[in-house]
Enzyme design. Structure first.
Site, PDB file in Angstrom:
ATOM      1  CG  ASP A   1      -2.040  -0.956   1.136  1.00 27.95           C
ATOM      2  OD1 ASP A   1      -2.219  -1.523   0.047  1.00 27.95           O
ATOM      3  OD2 ASP A   1      -2.723  -1.180   2.144  1.00 27.95           O
TER       4      ASP A   1
ATOM      5  NE  ARG B   1      26.970 -22.132 -23.034  1.00 28.27           N
ATOM      6  CZ  ARG B   1      27.850 -23.119 -22.821  1.00 28.27           C
ATOM      7  NH1 ARG B   1      29.051 -22.857 -22.358  1.00 28.27           N
ATOM      8  NH2 ARG B   1      27.514 -24.369 -23.062  1.00 28.27           N
TER       9      ARG B   1
ATOM     10  CD  GLN C   1      19.491   2.542 -26.220  1.00 28.26           C
ATOM     11  OE1 GLN C   1      19.145   2.241 -27.353  1.00 28.26           O
ATOM     12  NE2 GLN C   1      20.430   3.433 -25.976  1.00 28.26           N
TER      13      GLN C   1
END
Ligand code: ATP
Ligand code: MG
Length: 745
Positions: free
Chosen positions: A159, A650, A659
């Site tokens: 809240d 990896r 973006q």
């Protein structure tokens, strides 16, 4: 006899009341910060019930017990409502369960109820122990050595209704859920020309309703703190919505807080609103009550960050002031603050009373500046058309443009700027393609409806470039300002935009045209701009990174694997450090720190040691410009070679996904707030004799303007970042969280 409280040796942590996303991150931070301080840390399962029950509901926690939970919603410790804890008998049992284990410090993550209960428990503690001694349940010596209970609270509640903190744990995630839901409803509502009424949580607090209305571009909002100012609120609502339809708005969207009420304190429910719309407008109206969807799902980047810094600070508080009055740890701006816990609870409850007594003016006053700003903003934005210009007022011509890379939230900011400017009786112009377009005269007038739907749209509708004008281009720009009679410029963008604006402003003594006011609004995912703690777009980028890294981590369930993730940021490590904190990376490489061979050697050794001791997953995050030679590919190859047989490696270069996407609720809210202030600034400056130019920003959570001429003094030479970066202070914390991670998981 009571001894002076000493540095505690053990600490217990629990979650209580309604669950909230981010509680896990808070528990993790408390456990790891506690262990780093040499404390024994216990987790209490099922909230207060666990305290009362004891047994295996209070368990010692290791660093690995809280591994892999950062991204989970809810709370792994469990939470419960516990009637027994409301009785003294129940609390006596709780005291016994703690003191027997040598625990006399407690961190509680919960709502006002839980914090009140915990505070009562803390105050009664000496008496409870006396009673236990008298009943022969514990020895006097044990009681004496734990004479005081140290209590520190954090607010876990969606809240956002508590004093003592600007944000509660879980509120930002709830806003994400609500905004996602409303965005989805938008598209279907627009297709059918329907009206939608959405009910969101918030019994005494309109925060979620108000902020989601700002973020989602709602057309009407009803909150407990500020009821409609007439008895016939249905009439005024319907009038406004009809006006919207008449100018071609395809959908109506009203947001109602659970606790919304009319002037006399009678509840206004979503059903009421629906009936009013159907009866009076004959509109096909649907109600969506979001309910528990709002609590669910993975915590947002901000909630993970917030919980982590609060959890860390809570442990510091326990250690620094054992036995002291109970404290609540919260955040103001970017600053961690601690305040007397009961003060915060009392003030919070006072708002509920103020609302119940229908003293709405007071309720709005207590909610504070940004809440009031947002409410005022909504009133402007829901209008179907602007106020007519005041007869005789000077009508300015103000232009909006972008500069730098695209940042989510740019469109949101343009929308607000256009509407606020037009509403004040001025002409708003849009420049396409930044300063390049300005020089070419690519300029159009914008009207009220031209920015419809822009609130939630990613990218930059007006176009943006990294063009920084040469002396010749500056002259051309000045020519365009003259011929289009432009009285002021609002530049919403990043580094190149700031450079261009500054270059133009540098010529201010040459002629009056160069002295026209310019205001810059920071919009860049890199968060690399001076004069502000945060720029628009960075929160969205961070959330993009965090959700991608979550997925990357999940992909490695079976193998022993280490990931090297590269994130954007140019010369600023903000995204790297913050995403490292939010995803549990064990190492973050920053351009501010650079990289050395020795660093890499240590990092390889740490990784190897970790995997030798059963670690299954490694994660390092590298900011793109950390080092020109030790690239992401280089680290990948190095780790792969050195981890031979022990783990595989990896790499993931996240790239432009960072973006993209729709702006996060936080970016939309800040864009709205800052853009409206910027337009007010421009109007004021354009009407003065000697106008000034500035960039706007958030400093310690407050909106501030810094003179544009200070730009060079505030940035580092040769690199794109400000001299002062407040977030750098988080580095030690990131190390503590990471160090604890390595050996065990
Ligand atoms: P939220 O309101 O966000 O759901 P909350 O912490 O306010 O969270 P409550 O149900 O009020 O939720 O409180 C949670 C638990 O805290 C209660 O079940 C009870 O065990 C304990 N508690 C609350 N108030 C008191 C009190 N006055 N005295 C003792 N214990 C209390
Ligand atoms: Mg409560």
């Amino acid at each position: 006899m009571l001894r002076t409280p000493q540095r505690p040796t053990s600490l217990a942590v629990l979650t209580s009341g309604g669950d909230a996303a981010g509680m896990n991150a808070a528990v993790r931070a408390v456990v790891r910060a506690g262990l780093a301080e040499g404390l024994k840390v216990y987790g209490v399962f099922e909230g207060m019930q666990g305290l009362v029950d004891g047994g295996d509901r209070i368990q010692p926690m290791s660093s690995s017990d809280v591994g892999g939970i950062l991204h989970q919603g809810g709370t792994v410790l469990g939470t419960a409502r516990c009637a027994e804890f409301r009785s003294r008998e129940g609390r006596r049992r709780a005291a016994r369960n703690l003191v027997e284990r040598g625990i006399d410090a407690l961190v509680v993550i919960g709502g006002d109820g839980s914090l009140t209960g915990a505070n009562l428990f803390r105050n009664e503690w000496p008496e409870l122990l006396e009673e236990l001694v008298a009943q022969g349940e514990i020895t006097q010596t044990l009681a004496d050595s734990h004479g005081r209970l140290t209590l520190v609270g954090m607010v876990g509640s969606i809240d956002n209704d508590m004093f003592g903190t600007d944000m509660t744990i879980g509120a930002d995630t709830a806003l994400h859920r609500i905004t996602e839901a409303i965005d989805a409803i938008h598209s279907t509502a627009s297709s059918h020309q329907r009206s939608f009424v959405i009910e969101v949580m918030g019994r005494n607090c309109g925060y979620l309703a108000l902020m989601s209305a700002v973020a989602a571009g709602a057309n009407w909002v009803l909150i407990p703190e500020s009821p409609p100012d007439t008895d016939d609120w249905e009439e005024s609502m319907c009038r406004a919505l009809t006006a919207g339809r008449s100018i071609g708005r395809r959908r109506n969207l009203a947001i109602v807080a659970e606790g919304a009420q009319d002037l006399h304190g009678n509840p206004i429910t979503a059903q009421h609103v629906k009936e009013a719309l159907e009866e009076r407008l004959g509109e096909d109206t649907r109600v969506t009550s979001l309910g528990h969807v709002q609590r669910g799902g993975a915590p947002s980047a901000f909630d993970r960050y917030l919980s982590t810094v609060l959890g860390y600070a809570a442990v510091e508080q326990v250690i620094m002031s054992p036995g002291a009055e109970a404290q609540l740890i919260g955040i103001r701006g970017h600053q961690i603050i601690s305040s007397p816990l009961m003060d915060c609870v009392d003030k919070t409850r006072a708002v509920a009373d103020v609302i119940a007594n229908q003293d709405y003016e007071k309720a709005m006053e207590i909610r504070g500046g940004s809440f009031r700003d947002s409410f005022r903003m909504i009133r402007t934005m829901v209008r179907a058309q602007p106020h007519a210009p005041v007869p005789g007022q000077r009508r300015l011509r103000l232009a909006v443009l972008h500069g730098g890379g695209p940042a989510p939230g740019m469109n949101t900011a343009v929308r607000v700027a256009v509407r606020v400017g037009v509403d004040r009786g001025h002409t708003m112009l849009a420049v396409r393609n930044g300063f390049q377009g300005l020089g070419d005269g690519d300029i159009d007038e914008m009207d009220w409806m031209s920015v419809t739907g822009w609130v939630s749209r990613g990218g930059a509708e007006l176009g943006t470039t990294r063009f920084v004008p040469t002396a010749e281009a500056i002259d051309r720009i000045a020519g365009q300002l003259e011929s289009h009679h432009i009285d002021g410029l609002l530049m919403i963008g990043g580094w190149s935009g700031y450079e261009a604006a500054h270059a133009f402003h540098e010529r201010r003594d040459d002629s009056a045209v160069f002295a026209r006011p310019i205001v810059c609004l920071p919009a860049s995912i890199n968060n690399d701009l001076p004069g502000t703690e945060l720029s628009i777009g960075a929160d969205t980028a961070l959330n993009n990174i965090v959700s991608d890294v979550d997925k990357i981590k999940q992909s490695a369930v079976a193998a022993r694997r280490s990931f090297v993730v590269e994130v954007m940021g140019r010369d600023c490590g903000y995204l790297a450090l913050m995403s490292g904190l939010a995803t549990g990376a064990e190492r973050v490489y920053l351009p501010e720190e650079g990289m050395s061979l020795l660093d890499l050697q240590n990092d390889v050794n740490n990784l190897k040691e970790g995997f030798e001791h059963g670690k299954r997953l490694g994660l390092v995050i590298r900011s793109e410009h950390s080092d020109p030679v030790y690239t992401t590919g280089f680290i990948h190859a190095l780790f792969e070679r050195e981890g031979d047989g022990l783990f595989d490696v990896r790499q993931a270069i996240l790239g432009h996904v960072q973006q993209g996407g729709d702006p996060s609720p936080f970016d939309r809210i800040q864009a709205t707030r800052l853009a409206s202030k910027c337009v007010e600034y421009l109007i004021e400056e354009a009407l003065t004799e000697k106008p000034t130019s500035a960039f706007i920003g958030l400093q310690k959570g407050k909106v501030r303007f810094t003179p544009l001429s200070e730009f060079p003094a505030l940035i580092e030479t040769g690199v794109h970042r400000p001299r002062e970066q407040g977030w750098m202070a988080l580095r030690p914390l990131a190390k503590v969280m990471a160090r604890a991670d390595s050996p065990s998981r």
